[in-house]
Design a protein around this motif. Structure first.
Motif, PDB file in Angstrom:
ATOM      1  N   GLN A   7      52.689  -0.742  32.866  1.00  0.00           N
ATOM      2  CA  GLN A   7      52.978  -2.032  32.242  1.00  0.00           C
ATOM      3  C   GLN A   7      54.180  -2.640  32.970  1.00  0.00           C
ATOM      4  O   GLN A   7      55.158  -1.969  33.227  1.00  0.00           O
ATOM      5  CB  GLN A   7      53.306  -1.864  30.755  1.00  0.00           C
ATOM      6  N   LYS A   9      57.319  -5.361  33.129  1.00  0.00           N
ATOM      7  CA  LYS A   9      58.116  -6.180  32.212  1.00  0.00           C
ATOM      8  C   LYS A   9      59.097  -7.000  33.052  1.00  0.00           C
ATOM      9  O   LYS A   9      59.810  -6.454  33.881  1.00  0.00           O
ATOM     10  CB  LYS A   9      58.885  -5.265  31.241  1.00  0.00           C
ATOM     11  N   HIS A 168      46.445 -14.287  23.453  1.00  0.00           N
ATOM     12  CA  HIS A 168      47.531 -13.499  22.840  1.00  0.00           C
ATOM     13  C   HIS A 168      47.112 -12.086  22.512  1.00  0.00           C
ATOM     14  O   HIS A 168      47.910 -11.293  22.049  1.00  0.00           O
ATOM     15  CB  HIS A 168      48.045 -14.229  21.593  1.00  0.00           C
ATOM     16  N   LEU A 170      46.168  -8.597  24.013  1.00  0.00           N
ATOM     17  CA  LEU A 170      46.347  -7.881  25.286  1.00  0.00           C
ATOM     18  C   LEU A 170      45.022  -7.443  25.874  1.00  0.00           C
ATOM     19  O   LEU A 170      44.735  -7.684  27.045  1.00  0.00           O
ATOM     20  CB  LEU A 170      47.273  -6.663  25.086  1.00  0.00           C
ATOM     21  N   LYS A 413      49.014 -14.135  34.086  1.00  0.00           N
ATOM     22  CA  LYS A 413      49.322 -13.028  33.150  1.00  0.00           C
ATOM     23  C   LYS A 413      50.839 -12.854  33.043  1.00  0.00           C
ATOM     24  O   LYS A 413      51.386 -12.699  31.951  1.00  0.00           O
ATOM     25  CB  LYS A 413      48.667 -11.759  33.693  1.00  0.00           C
ATOM     26  N   GLU A 414      51.532 -12.926  34.179  1.00  0.00           N
ATOM     27  CA  GLU A 414      53.003 -12.767  34.177  1.00  0.00           C
ATOM     28  C   GLU A 414      53.642 -13.899  33.364  1.00  0.00           C
ATOM     29  O   GLU A 414      54.581 -13.675  32.602  1.00  0.00           O
ATOM     30  CB  GLU A 414      53.532 -12.792  35.610  1.00  0.00           C
ATOM     31  N   LYS A 417      53.178 -13.372  29.639  1.00  0.00           N
ATOM     32  CA  LYS A 417      54.016 -12.274  29.109  1.00  0.00           C
ATOM     33  C   LYS A 417      55.504 -12.618  29.168  1.00  0.00           C
ATOM     34  O   LYS A 417      56.330 -11.895  28.627  1.00  0.00           O
ATOM     35  CB  LYS A 417      53.757 -10.998  29.918  1.00  0.00           C
TER      36      LYS A 417
END
Ligand code: SDX
Length: 445
Positions: A7, A9, A168, A170, A413-414, A417
């Motif tokens: 994952q 972040k 929203h 995942l 996607k980035e 998130k």
């Protein structure tokens, strides 16, 4: 996918100092924070500039504006460096493959053997498209530009894969990213088949990604299709070289479309539309048209002269770049790949390649290009390679879109998130008419 996958972040940028803005007109000064990343230029954080000073920044074309915090792709334009998640494009092009690069962009790490096998199965599983989609093609003229078709059918995916439009969730987000990477080759191959009146070819689950694409594109039901490993390797390398490229026009289009909460299929369709422009992804097709217009080496000086003439709209297609002020590393790799493909297909002398090499030589010795640091970019050689592989010029930009889907969807996607993500809403410098009373029609002159 069943197995746990890395994952990523987004790290909050670190403040590393400040700059002082002095507003002489109002005798005020402001401290603006400076943020630093892991490499590349630091940024001045102007998020609160309007609130604190009443000023907007002004940067048409965003030449000096960082639009987001990203960990995907780093470009050093002065040094001609391109890296994806820290890996040099030269190493990825030589040692990796396109699906590994997709995994790397999406999940932050090169896959282990087990992850690669699982990811490959996941993508393979989604290569077919809904059977009804073929009827969208039948609505187009056979001679429609393939990019017009791709914008239409990719946008239409959101009419078929409702379960992947909940951004929203995942798992649904991951499904949409995998569906797009899996289905773009199928849709691009169908676009080509439709344009030449040949039947659509279903994907095969026993073929790797790029082999499967060439099979769907060039095979016919009436005979055995033999995979050429040199051409499929060249195809895979071309997809790697087009996978992602920081915040270019089409990627910024995908991000701003996604910032409103639009579904990923619609966002990628918007990216395809932006890529189509000849100043961007449409340049690979424009390079071939330019080389054909030049026709012979003795006419190169005439076109170099036109490219330098501000009153002439002619530009040297495949040359120059907003960021690279050095040789585009992708162009260097593609130039080598072109020779490999031409040798494989038995083209001894490709006049367009000879012309391109001579044009590059002359341009890179010309002060106008040297002073402006205008070098060949990714589009300069890609078209010659694709032509040698049997693609019509109208398919060049759809192939760029196919490769870039990995980057577009990883950037989308980035963004989704990013905890600081908000709807993109630039402002402006207004220079239009100020308030004036309405004029009844009988009083208008
Ligand atoms: C891609 O952004 C990305 O990362 C894009 C991309 C990606 O992977 O997503 O790399 C893919 O789009 C590559 C670029 C493909 N486009 C072309 O090859 C079209 C031809 N190139 C030009 O249109 C132009 O170079 C651009 C659009 C690529 C860049 O435009 P800029 O940033 O406005 O150009 P610039 O400011 O660097 O230009 C500086 C000078 C100008 O002249 P002066 O005003 O200084 O006198 O160079 C001139 C320009 O007029 N110039 C050219 C030229 N490109 C720039 N002159 C002649 N021929 C050219 N190709």
């Amino acid at each position: 996918m069943d197995m746990p996958i890395p994952q990523t972040k987004l790290a909050d940028p670190k403040e590393c100092g400040h700059v002082t803005l002095i507003d002489h007109a109002n005798d005020k000064q402001y401290e603006l924070p400076v943020l630093e990343g892991s490499e590349g230029p630091n940024v001045i954080d102007v998020q609160k500039l309007y609130r604190d000073t009443g000023y907007f920044t002004y940067d048409p074309g965003y030449t000096s504006t960082g639009s987001c915090n990203s960990q995907l792709t780093f470009i050093d334009g002065e040094k001609g460096i391109l890296r994806h998640r820290g890996y040099a494009i030269e190493e990825l092009a030589e040692k990796s493959d396109y699906l590994e690069v997709c995994f790397l962009l999406l999940y932050g790490e090169l896959p282990t053997a087990a992850q690669k096998a699982e990811f490959g199965r996941e993508i393979t599983y989604h290569t077919m498209v809904h059977e009804q989609l073929q009827y969208f093609y039948r609505g187009f003229r056979r001679d429609a530009h393939p990019m017009a078709v791709m914008v239409g059918v990719v946008g239409a995916l959101s009419a078929f894969y409702h379960e992947s439009t909940d951004i929203h969730d995942l798992e649904k987000r991951r499904l949409a990213t995998h569906q797009l990477i899996a289905k773009m080759p199928t849709l691009a191959a169908m676009t080509y088949k439709y344009s030449i009146g040949q039947p659509f070819i279903y994907p095969r689950n026993d073929l790797p990604y790029s082999e499967n694409f060439l099979y769907m594109t060039f095979s016919v039901p009436s005979e055995e299709y033999k995979i050429n490993p040199v051409l499929s390797r060249a195809m895979d390398r071309i997809f790697i070289l087009h996978a992602d490229h920081e915040q270019n026009a089409s990627t910024s289009t995908v991000r701003i479309a996604g910032s409103s909460g639009a579904n990923p299929f619609a966002c990628i369709a918007a990216g395809i539309a932006s890529l189509w422009g000849p100043a961007h992804g449409g340049a690979n097709q424009a390079v071939l048209a330019m080389l054909r217009e030049i026709g012979s080496k003795d006419r190169i000086p005439e076109f170099i002269k036109r490219a330098k003439d501000k009153d002439d709209p002619f530009r040297l297609m495949g040359f120059g770049h907003r960021v690279y002020k050095n040789y585009d590393p992708r162009a260097a790799i593609l130039r080598e790949s072109t020779h490999e493909v031409l040798d494989e297909v038995g083209v001894k002398d490709e006049p367009l390649l000879d012309l391109a090499i001579e044009l590059e030589r002359i341009a890179l010795e010309d002060d106008y290009f040297v002073e402006r640091k205008l070098f060949p970019n990714v589009d300069f050689y890609s078209g010659i390679t694709l032509k040698a592989m049997g693609f019509p010029e109208s398919m060049f930009t759809p192939l760029f879109a196919l490769g870039r889907t990995a980057g577009w969807i990883a950037q989308w996607k980035e963004m989704i998130k990013d905890p600081h993500q908000r709807i993109g809403r630039p402002r402006q410098l207004f220079t239009g008419p100020t308030l004036r009373p309405f004029v009844p029609i009988e009083k208008r002159s």
